[in-house]
Each structure stands twice: as C-alpha cells, then as structure tokens.
Design a protein around this motif. Sequence first.
Motif, mmCIF file in Angstrom:
data_model
loop_
_atom_site.group_PDB
_atom_site.id
_atom_site.type_symbol
_atom_site.label_atom_id
_atom_site.label_comp_id
_atom_site.label_asym_id
_atom_site.label_seq_id
_atom_site.Cartn_x
_atom_site.Cartn_y
_atom_site.Cartn_z
ATOM 1 N N PHE A 430 -0.983 12.462 30.398
ATOM 2 C CA PHE A 430 -1.133 13.584 29.467
ATOM 3 C C PHE A 430 -0.919 14.903 30.214
ATOM 4 O O PHE A 430 -0.231 15.804 29.736
ATOM 5 C CB PHE A 430 -2.526 13.535 28.827
ATOM 6 N N LYS A 431 -1.502 14.985 31.406
ATOM 7 C CA LYS A 431 -1.378 16.224 32.170
ATOM 8 C C LYS A 431 0.060 16.491 32.593
ATOM 9 O O LYS A 431 0.484 17.646 32.645
ATOM 10 C CB LYS A 431 -2.296 16.188 33.407
ATOM 11 N N ASN A 432 0.805 15.412 32.922
ATOM 12 C CA ASN A 432 2.188 15.687 33.347
ATOM 13 C C ASN A 432 3.197 15.672 32.192
ATOM 14 O O ASN A 432 4.405 15.745 32.410
ATOM 15 C CB ASN A 432 2.610 14.767 34.504
ATOM 16 N N GLY A 433 2.695 15.589 30.961
ATOM 17 C CA GLY A 433 3.565 15.771 29.791
ATOM 18 C C GLY A 433 4.203 14.501 29.258
ATOM 19 O O GLY A 433 4.940 14.538 28.278
ATOM 20 N N GLU A 434 3.938 13.355 29.902
ATOM 21 C CA GLU A 434 4.505 12.094 29.402
ATOM 22 C C GLU A 434 3.918 11.734 28.049
ATOM 23 O O GLU A 434 4.548 11.065 27.234
ATOM 24 C CB GLU A 434 4.201 10.953 30.377
ATOM 25 N N VAL A 435 2.657 12.093 27.847
ATOM 26 C CA VAL A 435 1.996 11.860 26.560
ATOM 27 C C VAL A 435 1.842 13.213 25.877
ATOM 28 O O VAL A 435 1.300 14.144 26.455
ATOM 29 C CB VAL A 435 0.606 11.206 26.783
ATOM 30 N N ARG A 436 2.374 13.293 24.621
ATOM 31 C CA ARG A 436 2.298 14.584 23.936
ATOM 32 C C ARG A 436 0.976 14.745 23.165
ATOM 33 O O ARG A 436 0.392 15.821 23.127
ATOM 34 C CB ARG A 436 3.481 14.698 22.961
ATOM 35 N N VAL A 437 0.538 13.638 22.551
ATOM 36 C CA VAL A 437 -0.705 13.711 21.770
ATOM 37 C C VAL A 437 -1.745 12.744 22.349
ATOM 38 O O VAL A 437 -1.527 11.533 22.385
ATOM 39 C CB VAL A 437 -0.460 13.361 20.277
ATOM 40 N N LEU A 438 -2.850 13.300 22.794
ATOM 41 C CA LEU A 438 -3.941 12.468 23.294
ATOM 42 C C LEU A 438 -4.945 12.326 22.165
ATOM 43 O O LEU A 438 -5.525 13.305 21.708
ATOM 44 C CB LEU A 438 -4.598 13.165 24.493
ATOM 45 N N VAL A 439 -5.108 11.082 21.681
ATOM 46 C CA VAL A 439 -6.054 10.856 20.587
ATOM 47 C C VAL A 439 -7.341 10.345 21.224
ATOM 48 O O VAL A 439 -7.343 9.326 21.922
ATOM 49 C CB VAL A 439 -5.492 9.822 19.579
ATOM 50 N N THR A 440 -8.423 11.042 20.995
ATOM 51 C CA THR A 440 -9.630 10.741 21.763
ATOM 52 C C THR A 440 -10.899 10.981 20.944
ATOM 53 O O THR A 440 -10.823 11.394 19.775
ATOM 54 C CB THR A 440 -9.619 11.596 23.069
ATOM 55 N N ASN A 441 -12.022 10.696 21.566
ATOM 56 C CA ASN A 441 -13.298 10.946 20.892
ATOM 57 C C ASN A 441 -14.084 12.001 21.681
ATOM 58 O O ASN A 441 -13.536 12.661 22.547
ATOM 59 C CB ASN A 441 -14.083 9.633 20.737
ATOM 60 N N GLU A 442 -15.373 12.073 21.436
ATOM 61 C CA GLU A 442 -16.200 13.133 22.030
ATOM 62 C C GLU A 442 -16.167 13.117 23.568
ATOM 63 O O GLU A 442 -16.459 14.124 24.204
ATOM 64 C CB GLU A 442 -17.644 12.958 21.533
ATOM 65 N N LEU A 443 -15.770 11.983 24.149
ATOM 66 C CA LEU A 443 -15.690 11.850 25.604
ATOM 67 C C LEU A 443 -14.918 13.004 26.241
ATOM 68 O O LEU A 443 -15.275 13.500 27.302
ATOM 69 C CB LEU A 443 -14.983 10.526 25.943
ATOM 70 N N SER A 444 -13.847 13.427 25.559
ATOM 71 C CA SER A 444 -12.972 14.447 26.150
ATOM 72 C C SER A 444 -13.330 15.868 25.734
ATOM 73 O O SER A 444 -12.638 16.811 26.095
ATOM 74 C CB SER A 444 -11.523 14.167 25.749
ATOM 75 N N ALA A 445 -14.392 16.006 24.947
ATOM 76 C CA ALA A 445 -14.690 17.336 24.398
ATOM 77 C C ALA A 445 -15.244 18.284 25.449
ATOM 78 O O ALA A 445 -15.122 19.489 25.327
ATOM 79 C CB ALA A 445 -15.673 17.208 23.246
ATOM 80 N N ARG A 446 -15.859 17.737 26.471
ATOM 81 C CA ARG A 446 -16.522 18.614 27.449
ATOM 82 C C ARG A 446 -15.778 18.667 28.772
ATOM 83 O O ARG A 446 -15.508 17.630 29.378
ATOM 84 C CB ARG A 446 -17.936 18.116 27.697
ATOM 85 N N GLY A 447 -15.492 19.871 29.185
ATOM 86 C CA GLY A 447 -15.034 20.099 30.562
ATOM 87 C C GLY A 447 -13.581 19.791 30.843
ATOM 88 O O GLY A 447 -13.013 20.341 31.772
#
Length: 529
Positions: A430-447
């Motif tokens: 995701f950071k290097n742009g290979e993935v355009r949409v990261l579908v996630t839950n509350e895990l990624s909401a912080r920080g």
Amino acid sequence: MPTLAASRLLLVGESFPFQKLSHVSRTAWLHRSIRFLSRVERDHGPLTLTNLGFKSEFETTDKNNTQKPKQMSSPVEFPNRKRNTVGSKGIKAVGTKKLLGIESAPFSAKSFSELGLPPPLIERLATEGFAVPTDVQSTAIPTILKNHDVVIQSYTGSGKTLAYLVPILCEVGPLGKKPSDDNSKSVKKMEIEAVIVAPSRELGMQIVREFEKILGPINKKVVQQLVGGANRSRQEEALKKNKPAIIVGTPGRIAEISAAGKLHTHGCRFLVLDEVDELLSFNFREDMHRILEHVGRRSGADPHAPKSPLAQRAERQTIMVSATVPFSVIRAARSWGHDPLLVQAKKAQATVESLPPSLKHYYCVTKLQHKVDTLRRCVHALDAKSVIAFMNHTKQLKDAVFKLEARGMNAAELHGDLGKLGRSTILKKFKNGEVRVLVTNELSARGLDVAECDLVVNLDLPTDSIHYAHRAGRTGRLGRKGTVVTMCEEPEVFVVKKLQKQLGIPILACEFKESQLVVTEELKNPVVR
Ligand SMILES: Nc1ncnc2c1ncn2[C@@H]1O[C@H](COP(=O)(O)OP(=O)(O)OP(=O)(O)O)[C@@H](O)[C@H]1O
C-alpha cells in the motif's frame, strides 16, 4: 492577584452543561478552559492538570448528578496509591516550581537547533530531512527536556511521534547529551531507559522505524520492538544480546516478558503511552496495570510510601500522547503522571483539536448493496491515488476487495486475523502504491502514517466522533490535502449530522455523477472552526 482559587471560580461561574456534551466537545471546552487559565496563571506558577483542579470544577458544575464520576472515570483501574498524591499537594507545588504555563513554552521554532538539542542529534535529524520542528514539537520538546510529565494533544499527522522521540534521544543512547561511556555503562547493566507503549503492532513497528531512522544504521540496536504476534523467545534473546536502551511494544508483549523476568525496567527514565486514550480501554487493563506499576519503579522502594515531588521525579517521566484526549485521559494523567502538563500546538483553528485543518469532509447517501460501487466511483471522481476504506466488520472486507478487484481496481484487505508477515507485506504494498485501495477495520485507524493517502472512505459509520477523527486523520497528514467521504443509508444521515456537530466541522452531502464529486448541500450554517 489572580490565584488558583480565583481562576477556578471563573471556570465554575460558567456552569457549562458538561453532561450534555460529547467526549470531543467536552474536551474542546476543557481545553479552551485550560488555555484561558494559562493566561490567568501565567505569572503565578506552573500550569498543571492537578493545579487546575478539574475534579472540583467538574463537581461544582453539576452537583446533582451522582453518576458523573462513574461516567468520567477511565475503564482502567489505576494503581490506587497515586490517586492520593493528587490534590492539595499538587496545588501546593504551584508556588514552589518554576513558571511553565502552556503558552509560555516556545512555539514555532524555526529549526531544531533552536531547541537546544545535542549536535549529533541535530545532524541526524537534518540527514533524515527533519529541519524545522512542527508546532507540537516546538512546544513538547523543551517541556519534556525540563523533566515535566506531559499529555501531548495535537491533531492527527502533526508529528507527535518526534515530539517525544527527540527529547528521549537527547537523554538516552549515543546521540544524547551524556558522554558515550555513560551510555555504555547503562547498557552493560542491561537497564532499559525508555519504554514506549502503543496499542497495535503496526503502530509499534512504525515507531521503531522512526527511532531507527533517527539513530542511523550504526546505532539501530539501541531500540528494540516487543510487539505481539512475533516470536517471543527471539525477542527475549535479542534483549539479552543487544541490550537495547529503548523498547517499543504492545502492552501484552511488554507485560508478558516483564512478568517472565526478562525485561528490566525498574530504572527506566521514560514511559511513553502513545494513543493513550486507546491504552485506557478495558482490553489492555491488566497489562497496562503491570506496566504502570513496574516501569521506572525502583525495587526496594516502598510503592505505598508517600514520596516528595523530587523523589517521584527521580523515578520515570511519563509522556502521554493522542490526538483525542477525553476526560478519562485527564483523570488517568493525574494518577499516572506527576503533575502533568497539557501540551498542545498553537493553532489558528482552536476548536477542532483532533483533525488536520486541511481536510474536506463529505457524506454520500447510498444503499448498502451499492456502497462498494459508490466507493469505486468516488475514487475515480477524486482521482485518488491512495485510499483507505474503513468497514466495521472484518468478515466483510474480503467481499469488498473482491468486488473492487473485479472492476479492475487494485485493492487489499488488512485486519488483525492476518499474520504479522501478511500484514507487513500488505502495508508495504500500500505504501509503495501497488495497492490503491486498502480495505480495513479499526486496526488501521490509529497512528498509521502513509503520507500519500489522499482519501479516507467510511464504508460503515464510525462508532463515535473519536473514531471518526482517528480514521479521518489517516489522510491530510502534515499539512497535505485530504478528503474524507462517509457512506451511509438514508436513515443514518442523522448520525452524520451528529458527528458534524460534535466535531465542529462541516460534512457536506455529495453525489458522484459523471466522474465528478457534486456537492448537493449548501453550507447553510457554517460551523466555526
Ligand atoms: N519536523 C518534521 N518535519 C518533516 N516531517 C515531519 C516532522 N515531524 C514529523 N514528520 C513526519 O510527519 C508524519 C506524521 O507524523 P506522526 O506520525 O508523528 O504524526 P502523529 O501526530 O503522531 O499522527 P497520529 O495522531 O495519526 O498518530 C510522519 O511521516 C513524520 O515522519
């Protein structure tokens, strides 16, 4: 002379309806009060949470409500003994300590060198491209260097990590003020000098990377990560072999290794609680209790014996950090830290404490079964390059990714059930742009810090304004532009309106037509930001 008592009376006189407010509004009011008080108190002693006397103000504003203390208390049971140290003792300290009000700290330093940091550290910061401190860093760094316990509150993406990392590296490790043989002595003793606690592995690993970046390749081993999901015995071996001075980890793993006697933190000088309001949650209760009781508490000392402020300072310095600081954190800060100061960046838009000012907020009414398709149209309409889409239930992530991929959009799911390796690989992509949409839950909401993220989409409504703020804050980081689009069904619109009110931001209705975002609602009553 405006004394503390007089200032408190001014607050009480406002008789504000605390009870009716959301957490966020309550905190905003509280913080405005703190700023106001800081002006009154400026010449008469340090401004601390203790000497602001929140408890009495609070009780006086609504004496009739007997349930209030329960509502305001943190879900975590704190070590009792420290509670008793807050009160008149803290107020007494007002006259004896050196002046340091919130607004008296230097703001907006033009370079890190103005903050009195050691030259090797300034050099390392410059090498890594950090030349000018952000507002919150200009405020927090000198305050921490003056040995104060602090609560750092500033909006998402404003640079809170470096705000505590830099002063720690001033004191701990090879870039610090001490001669290097002093450092090697403490390393030989296997003493940990700084413990940083974060609520998720991702955040823990991100903080480690930030430390490693500043330390440079030669000194990388000064810091070690102790996050859950990774091999514990390998972490214990690394502790033994590398003798790090700084550890960064999740509450469970730190508590586990500490309980096994493999982690020596009694002499620790710094304890950082990153995302402190999340660390207060019930899930972390036992582990946090152990950490708070052991880190920086020298063995042999009677933990229940009353301590002079000086003796307490000889113990750890506690640094608490979050974009959202509800009242429970203020209470916790008073019992976990010693006369903590609230550190905030000076901002133009003072009422929105947690959200970057550069964000645009919209909502879009759509049927449940059309949400993913609306997401796809939204991404095209905004020509977003890096998108985080939040859902509330892990099971639904896969389906959303499948639908996006079927329509030719690179997407991946990220959640806690994936292994550590899987999670890091997806994040990397995701950071290097290979993935355009990261579908996630509350895990990624912080920080989670992905500078390129230009769009956040709430496919499901967040549970409250605090969750909205952390999700939204994944975009628009460090002054960049960002858009937040919340999808909801018609009957849920009132929730969006409530969020708008609680956060003090306009969230405008929009549609996606002919590859364009069309705003369908006029800003009737502009909310003052
Ligand atoms: N002084 C600075 N100069 C340039 N970049 C900086 C500076 N300080 C921090 N950054 C960068 O800004 C980004 C955001 O910083 P950080 O993750 O610490 O924000 P935060 O306030 O902790 O956000 P959140 O509340 O979401 O955790 C990071 O990529 C960081 O490296």
